[in-house]
Design an enzyme around this catalytic site. Structure first.
Site, PDB file in Angstrom:
ATOM      1  CB  ILE A  14      -1.003  32.275 -10.639  1.00  0.00           C
ATOM      2  CG1 ILE A  14      -1.964  30.993  -9.982  1.00  0.00           C
ATOM      3  CG2 ILE A  14       0.226  30.899 -10.650  1.00  0.00           C
ATOM      4  CD1 ILE A  14      -2.309  30.375 -11.855  1.00  0.00           C
ATOM      5  CB  SER A  15       3.535  30.475  -6.657  1.00  0.00           C
ATOM      6  OG  SER A  15       4.130  30.325  -6.065  1.00  0.00           O
ATOM      7  N   PRO A  16       1.443  30.767  -4.237  1.00  0.00           N
ATOM      8  CG  PRO A  16       0.812  29.244  -3.254  1.00  0.00           C
ATOM      9  CD  PRO A  16       0.238  29.484  -3.984  1.00  0.00           C
TER      10      PRO A  16
END
Length: 212
Positions: A14-16
């Site tokens: 979910i984390s760029p």
């Protein structure tokens, strides 16, 4: 700082910023033994009583802008998927089912953050499985041992004090965020830095005031 043991890398798709950090792994020493740990960021946030960046309106906008700025500054292609946040659970389980190698993890990250595909819907996840060449992916992610390992990784992260993604854990020390990559490299070059007087002082500051 003793670097003989493995360096755990806790991340969530979910984390760029986890994607951006992974794309910079070539900056890290080849001798660094990195052990990837897929985990559920939402469970960490619940444990620590935090809101995610995307749950705070102005911070959500800033986060996407900053991720794009970092990507452009670093020369890394970033295409944010059509909706965010999304449910990353099955993508995390797929990484585990496929062995959690850095190659597998990188391919999943690039599917999401380089190519901009969504993976939270049944159709999006099926497309991810197809792109990964995992014909049994829909069934594999439902295996109990896969679910148990994702939970174990998340529980381990909490036990080590991890509070965000991505996070490196080296010799019990936390290096949180893509922008802490340089700090990790500094500590590898200067192993005594964390034990220096000023770092020790700021690490043990008393709490001056607490919110009611």
């Amino acid at each position: 700082m003793n670097t003989a043991g493995p360096t755990e890398w806790f991340f969530d798709f979910i984390s760029p910023f986890a994607y951006l950090q992974l794309e910079q792994f070539d900056r890290l020493p080849a001798t660094l033994d990195i052990v990837p740990r897929p985990m559920v960021l939402g469970a960490l946030l619940n444990h620590w009583g935090q809101k995610g960046p995307a749950e705070i309106g102005p911070k959500r906008v800033f986060t996407y802008r900053y991720a794009l700025y970092r990507a452009q500054t670093l020369g890394i292609t970033l295409r944010i998927p059509p909706a965010h946040p999304f449910n990353p659970i099955k993508a995390l389980r797929l990484a585990i089912a496929m062995g959690s190698s850095l190659d597998v993890i990188r391919r999943i990250f690039r599917h999401i953050w380089h190519d901009g595909h969504e993976v939270g819907s049944p159709e999006g996840f099926a497309a991810l499985c197809e792109a990964m060449g995992c014909r049994d992916g829909l069934a594999d992610v439902e295996a109990q041992q896969v679910k148990d390992l994702l939970r174990a990784n998340t529980d381990r992260a909490i036990s080590l004090g991890v509070f965000g993604a991505p996070t490196f854990v080296l010799d019990g020390e936390l290096f949180w965020g893509e922008d802490a990559t340089g700090m990790l490299l500094h500590c590898l070059r200067e192993p005594g830095w964390l034990a220096s007087d000023e770092v020790r002082r700021v690490s043990t500051l008393p709490v001056g005031i607490q919110r009611a």
